[in-house]
Design an enzyme around this catalytic site. Sequence first.
Site, PDB file in Angstrom:
ATOM      1  N   HIS A 147     -13.422  50.702 -32.114  1.00 14.71           N
ATOM      2  CA  HIS A 147     -13.059  51.587 -31.007  1.00 14.71           C
ATOM      3  C   HIS A 147     -14.307  52.104 -30.286  1.00 14.71           C
ATOM      4  O   HIS A 147     -14.329  52.202 -29.052  1.00 14.71           O
ATOM      5  CB  HIS A 147     -12.266  52.792 -31.537  1.00 14.71           C
ATOM      6  N   GLN A 149      -1.976  41.167 -27.034  1.00 16.28           N
ATOM      7  CA  GLN A 149      -1.810  42.435 -26.335  1.00 16.28           C
ATOM      8  C   GLN A 149      -2.680  42.485 -25.097  1.00 16.28           C
ATOM      9  O   GLN A 149      -2.234  42.888 -24.013  1.00 16.28           O
ATOM     10  CB  GLN A 149      -2.167  43.577 -27.282  1.00 16.28           C
TER      11      GLN A 149
END
Length: 314
Positions: free
Chosen positions: A41, A187
């Site tokens: 992240h 995704q």
Amino acid sequence: MAKQPEVIRDKACMRSWSRLHRWKGKILALVPTMGFLHQGHLSLIREAKAQADVVVVSIYVNPGQFAPSEDLSTYPSDLHGDLQKLADAEVDAAFCPSNIYDCGSDGVPGEVGSGGGDESTAVSCLEAGDGRGREGHETWIRVERLEKGLCGRSRPVFFRGVATVVAKLFNIVEPDVAVFGKKDYQQWRIICRMVHDLDFAVRVIGSEIVREADGLAMSSRNVHLSPEEREKALSINRSLLQAKFSLQKEKYSCQDLKNLVVQTITQAGGRIDYVEIAEQETLIPVKEISSSVVVCVAAWFGNVRLIDNMEINI
């Protein structure tokens, strides 16, 4: 001491905050996450900071993308630790809504009940149980072809939920740029297609997979692996590297490469969900490799389902 990001929980406040910064001429980037942040992240945040003046990170575990039989209730969470990481990364704002959906007069989504089945009957955790989630939210976005293969086969509500919550985040935050990790390859491609088809004024960036020193793709779910399962899970990256090396060394059929990946993972003790070799943009499976492809894998180790992929550029 690092400056804390502004924590915003209300949708209208988030929109006003973004519009103020854009009115000042700032380029705004969004990094959507479900929290429990790791170095993967943080690499997305670094990319966002390189592309924009102001960075918003959203933290929201989306019930709309989990089926009742999946791990919504056990998804790891550490908001205090996440906010400290965002402060260290000099993120400007954290959007942390308690519930991003309108769930009817009592504001409570439906409780988890039984569900599953094919895409015509499958429901998410948002809709399951007493039906209150369905009363308050009934609009879904589907990227119809791209969502059907790969993870979509075993998770029929997943990409409907992902596309819908990302569209909601785009409408709330109104970013110029959004950064997604390529570990979730399907995704990423679905969001790119949605943005193209629905004319969102958002530039979508795919950021490369970040791996642990031993090659395991970073994932919030890795925390649920036992030491033995984690060791076995290294077979995923090993199998992908073997496939890439084999193809670069000599011509292999797709089936031979898929068999190689399956064999490497199953011999290590993993259970295969799927192994597929597909064209990178359309994700259409290929039988012969004549152009750039992506090898996508999903496998179970114990009760933990992991995904990974590797682009092979020809």
